[in-house]
Design an enzyme around this catalytic site. Sequence first.
Site, short mmCIF file in Angstrom:
data_model
loop_
_atom_site.label_atom_id
_atom_site.label_comp_id
_atom_site.label_asym_id
_atom_site.label_seq_id
_atom_site.Cartn_x
_atom_site.Cartn_y
_atom_site.Cartn_z
N ASN A 13 53.62 36.44 37.79
CA ASN A 13 54.17 35.31 37.04
C ASN A 13 53.75 35.33 35.58
O ASN A 13 54.29 34.58 34.77
CB ASN A 13 53.75 33.98 37.69
N LYS A 14 52.80 36.21 35.23
CA LYS A 14 52.40 36.30 33.82
C LYS A 14 51.67 37.62 33.59
O LYS A 14 51.47 38.42 34.52
CB LYS A 14 51.49 35.12 33.44
N ASN A 85 48.58 44.04 41.64
CA ASN A 85 48.19 43.72 40.27
C ASN A 85 47.32 42.47 40.17
O ASN A 85 46.49 42.36 39.28
CB ASN A 85 49.47 43.54 39.42
N TYR A 174 33.12 41.50 38.58
CA TYR A 174 34.40 42.13 38.23
C TYR A 174 34.32 43.65 38.29
O TYR A 174 35.13 44.30 38.97
CB TYR A 174 34.84 41.67 36.84
N LYS A 178 36.20 46.30 40.99
CA LYS A 178 37.17 47.35 40.65
C LYS A 178 36.66 48.73 41.13
O LYS A 178 37.49 49.58 41.48
CB LYS A 178 37.46 47.35 39.14
P1 NAP Z 1 46.36 37.46 33.99
O1 NAP Z 1 47.32 37.28 32.86
O2 NAP Z 1 45.26 36.47 34.19
O3 NAP Z 1 47.22 37.59 35.33
C1 NAP Z 1 46.59 37.67 36.57
C2 NAP Z 1 47.63 37.38 37.63
O4 NAP Z 1 47.00 37.46 38.91
C3 NAP Z 1 48.25 35.97 37.51
O5 NAP Z 1 49.62 36.04 37.84
C4 NAP Z 1 47.48 35.21 38.56
O6 NAP Z 1 48.16 34.08 39.05
C5 NAP Z 1 47.38 36.28 39.62
N1 NAP Z 1 46.43 35.94 40.69
C6 NAP Z 1 45.13 35.62 40.60
N2 NAP Z 1 44.65 35.32 41.81
C7 NAP Z 1 45.68 35.44 42.68
C8 NAP Z 1 45.83 35.27 44.08
N3 NAP Z 1 44.81 34.86 44.86
N4 NAP Z 1 47.04 35.51 44.63
C9 NAP Z 1 48.08 35.92 43.89
N5 NAP Z 1 48.03 36.06 42.56
C10 NAP Z 1 46.83 35.83 41.97
O7 NAP Z 1 45.61 38.87 33.90
P2 NAP Z 1 46.11 40.36 33.55
O8 NAP Z 1 45.29 40.83 32.42
O9 NAP Z 1 47.58 40.42 33.47
O10 NAP Z 1 45.57 41.12 34.85
C11 NAP Z 1 46.40 41.88 35.72
C12 NAP Z 1 45.55 42.97 36.35
O11 NAP Z 1 45.10 43.87 35.33
C13 NAP Z 1 44.28 42.45 37.03
O12 NAP Z 1 44.08 43.14 38.24
C14 NAP Z 1 43.19 42.80 36.03
O13 NAP Z 1 41.94 42.96 36.65
C15 NAP Z 1 43.73 44.11 35.47
N6 NAP Z 1 43.16 44.50 34.18
C16 NAP Z 1 43.38 43.74 33.09
C17 NAP Z 1 42.84 44.16 31.87
C18 NAP Z 1 43.04 43.37 30.60
O14 NAP Z 1 42.44 43.76 29.57
N7 NAP Z 1 43.86 42.33 30.60
C19 NAP Z 1 42.09 45.35 31.79
C20 NAP Z 1 41.89 46.09 32.94
C21 NAP Z 1 42.44 45.68 34.14
P3 NAP Z 1 47.91 32.58 38.46
O15 NAP Z 1 48.80 32.46 37.24
O16 NAP Z 1 48.31 31.69 39.58
O17 NAP Z 1 46.45 32.49 38.10
#
Ligand code: NAP
Length: 251
Positions: A13-14, A85, A174, A178
């Site tokens: 969703n985001k 994701n 965290y 991972k």
């Molecule tokens: P984000 O914008 O916070 O998005 C996280 C997503 O996960 C949101 O849609 C959230 O839903 C959903 N989520 C959390 N808990 C959930 C659950 N129990 N069931 C279903 N959905 C759930 O973060 P992002 O940066 O896009 O992260 C996406 C992935 O990339 C993650 O696995 C993160 O660890 C990884 N990552 C991110 C970065 C970075 O720099 N951003 C770097 C390395 C890895 P809600 O809107 O309902 O909270």
Amino acid sequence: MNQQPVALITGANKGIGHEIAKQLAARGFTVLVGARDVALGEAAAKEIAGDARAIALDVTSADSIAAAAARIRGELGRLDVLVNNAGVVRGGASGPTTIEALIRRGAPSTAEIADIRAVFETNVFGVIAVTQAMLPLLREAPAGRIVNVSSTLGSLGTLTAPGRPLGTVGGIAYGPSKSALNAVTVAFALELQGTAIKVNAACPGYTATDLNAHSGTRTVAEGAREPVRLALLGPDGPTGTFSNDDGPVPW
Ligand code: NAP
């Protein structure tokens, strides 16, 4: 059965997940925008050009996972790509958002076990549970692909490299979640060797999203690049790997 290949992206969703869904829809997939709040998922699906449908999916709820799998089977009859994701950096809804606060909260000596458990619940057990539920559909696909969105903060090789370029940012919740996700990636890849399914982990890089209060230096388009590449691997592509868009990342 759906004519187009079908991709399910959890937490779409985001952030990076939404962008992965957009990019896969642009490649002709029917995309299922996984969202624990389905209203947010519906709004996000509307922003995607192509066949994008919201699907209620909380990766920490066995009932929600089972309902999603049943809906995919009944409505589409196929699943070609699963992108695990959804991820969290902290337990609970209102935790710290700055990197400094996260480091304090995630300090191995003082972090609360409940917080650590909550992070593992989503980032590790959620991935295992969703993958198990979707595997029967993925096994029927001509070229099933599973992509686990991991992080270099889970790379033990990088964390212990000379100069320790990532310091202590990964903390005790965290980062280790991972690392466990990477191990889970290898475990599924080993079990599924000899099938058409490939299972790989990708690091999107430090990407500006809600996860890090938009302090990331990469755009979501850049962050989605490696997960999307792994989702589209051809039959000669690898399985059981961990990479970013610069190439392999050490385990
Ligand atoms: P984000 O914008 O916070 O998005 C996280 C997503 O996960 C949101 O849609 C959230 O839903 C959903 N989520 C959390 N808990 C959930 C659950 N129990 N069931 C279903 N959905 C759930 O973060 P992002 O940066 O896009 O992260 C996406 C992935 O990339 C993650 O696995 C993160 O660890 C990884 N990552 C991110 C970065 C970075 O720099 N951003 C770097 C390395 C890895 P809600 O809107 O309902 O909270």
